[in-house]
Write a protein that holds these residues in place. Structure first.
Motif, short mmCIF file in Angstrom:
data_model
loop_
_atom_site.label_atom_id
_atom_site.label_comp_id
_atom_site.label_asym_id
_atom_site.label_seq_id
_atom_site.Cartn_x
_atom_site.Cartn_y
_atom_site.Cartn_z
N PRO A 13 20.30 11.20 32.59
CA PRO A 13 20.96 10.45 33.66
C PRO A 13 20.04 9.36 34.21
O PRO A 13 18.83 9.57 34.39
N ALA A 14 20.60 8.20 34.48
CA ALA A 14 19.84 7.02 34.91
C ALA A 14 18.98 7.29 36.14
O ALA A 14 17.87 6.75 36.24
N GLU A 15 19.45 8.12 37.05
CA GLU A 15 18.67 8.38 38.27
C GLU A 15 17.38 9.17 37.98
O GLU A 15 16.52 9.28 38.84
N GLN A 16 17.24 9.69 36.78
CA GLN A 16 16.03 10.43 36.41
C GLN A 16 15.08 9.60 35.53
O GLN A 16 13.97 10.03 35.24
N HIS A 17 15.49 8.41 35.11
CA HIS A 17 14.68 7.60 34.20
C HIS A 17 13.29 7.31 34.74
O HIS A 17 12.29 7.46 34.03
N PHE A 18 13.20 6.86 36.00
CA PHE A 18 11.89 6.49 36.55
C PHE A 18 10.96 7.69 36.62
O PHE A 18 9.82 7.62 36.15
N ALA A 19 11.41 8.78 37.19
CA ALA A 19 10.55 9.96 37.35
C ALA A 19 10.09 10.50 36.00
O ALA A 19 8.91 10.82 35.82
N VAL A 20 10.99 10.59 35.05
CA VAL A 20 10.64 11.13 33.74
C VAL A 20 9.74 10.15 32.98
O VAL A 20 8.75 10.55 32.35
N SER A 21 10.05 8.87 33.05
CA SER A 21 9.24 7.86 32.34
C SER A 21 7.82 7.82 32.87
O SER A 21 6.86 7.75 32.09
N THR A 22 7.65 7.84 34.19
CA THR A 22 6.30 7.82 34.74
C THR A 22 5.57 9.12 34.42
O THR A 22 4.37 9.10 34.13
N ALA A 23 6.27 10.25 34.44
CA ALA A 23 5.62 11.52 34.10
C ALA A 23 5.09 11.49 32.66
O ALA A 23 3.96 11.91 32.39
N ILE A 24 5.89 11.00 31.75
CA ILE A 24 5.47 10.94 30.34
C ILE A 24 4.34 9.92 30.17
O ILE A 24 3.34 10.20 29.51
N SER A 25 4.47 8.76 30.77
CA SER A 25 3.44 7.73 30.66
C SER A 25 2.12 8.22 31.24
O SER A 25 1.06 8.06 30.63
N TYR A 26 2.17 8.84 32.41
CA TYR A 26 0.95 9.36 33.03
C TYR A 26 0.38 10.53 32.25
O TYR A 26 -0.83 10.73 32.22
N TYR A 27 1.24 11.32 31.63
CA TYR A 27 0.73 12.39 30.77
C TYR A 27 -0.06 11.77 29.61
O TYR A 27 -1.17 12.20 29.32
N ILE A 28 0.52 10.78 28.98
CA ILE A 28 -0.13 10.15 27.82
C ILE A 28 -1.52 9.63 28.20
O ILE A 28 -2.51 9.95 27.55
N THR A 29 -1.60 8.83 29.25
CA THR A 29 -2.89 8.22 29.60
C THR A 29 -3.79 9.18 30.36
O THR A 29 -5.00 9.21 30.11
N GLY A 30 -3.22 9.95 31.26
CA GLY A 30 -4.04 10.85 32.08
C GLY A 30 -4.63 11.99 31.30
O GLY A 30 -5.83 12.29 31.42
N VAL A 31 -3.83 12.65 30.50
CA VAL A 31 -4.34 13.77 29.72
C VAL A 31 -5.28 13.26 28.64
O VAL A 31 -6.31 13.88 28.36
N SER A 32 -4.96 12.11 28.05
CA SER A 32 -5.90 11.53 27.09
C SER A 32 -7.26 11.32 27.75
O SER A 32 -8.30 11.65 27.18
N ALA A 33 -7.25 10.77 28.96
CA ALA A 33 -8.51 10.54 29.67
C ALA A 33 -9.23 11.85 29.96
O ALA A 33 -10.44 11.95 29.80
N GLN A 34 -8.49 12.87 30.36
CA GLN A 34 -9.12 14.16 30.67
C GLN A 34 -9.70 14.82 29.44
O GLN A 34 -10.72 15.50 29.51
#
Length: 175
Positions: A81-102
């Motif tokens: 659902p469109a109302e979840q796009h931002f939250a899910v997209s940022t969670a995935i993006s931050y997982y990719i960069t944040g966990v990679s950094a950790q």
């Protein structure tokens, strides 16, 4: 360029840009493309561990924005659902960069003379000295810490995120 930090951030952004060039575009759907993109970014940061802490600093650099936009575009294709796009997209993006950094960056901060195996051994030895009553999980998993594969650790978490996305999204995404 006003200072060294800006120069390092721009160089890290270039590393991220090379990850986009390396990321395949599978024909299997948005989930497969998200996974391929995430792994390409992890692999690029693994090859350049100094860059891992800098790919989102500042978060307005071109390739950092491109990563979030690409993730968001792919999330929209899943049928979520469109109302979840931002939250899910940022969670995935931050997982990719944040966990990679950790996962990747501690090797860079430990020093060039410290190998990954030596770093993990030192970390595991520190964990073994902890009181099991206070840290039951950490003391129980020191063997896994020494012997784990960073990429497998990253993809395990990524797959959990993407499985959750798949179970939430409409099986008939809009075009």
């Amino acid at each position: 360029m006003t200072n060294k930090d800006e120069l390092v951030a721009l160089a890290a952004d270039q590393v991220l840009g090379h990850a986009f060039a390396a990321a395949p575009h599978p024909e299997e759907g948005a989930d497969a493309e998200l996974r391929a993109l995430a792994i390409a970014v992890f692999d690029a940061l693994d090859r350049h561990p100094w860059a891992a802490f800098h790919v989102n600093t500042p978060p307005t650099l071109a390739n950092a924005l491109h990563l979030l936009d690409r993730v968001g575009t792919l999330v929209a294709r899943t049928g979520l659902p469109a109302e979840q796009h931002f939250a899910v997209s940022t969670a995935i993006s931050y997982y990719i960069t944040g966990v990679s950094a950790q996962i990747v960056a501690p090797r860079a901060t430990a020093g060039a003379a410290t190998s990954r195996d030596a770093f993990l051994t030192q970390t595991a030895e520190s964990g073994e000295k902890l009181d099991p009553a206070d840290y039951p999980f950490l003391t129980r998993t020191t063997t896994e810490l020494r012997d784990h594969d960073d990429r497998d650790q990253f993809t395990t978490g990524l797959d959990l995120l993407l499985d959750g996305l798949s179970s939430t999204a409409d099986p008939r995404p809009s075009a």
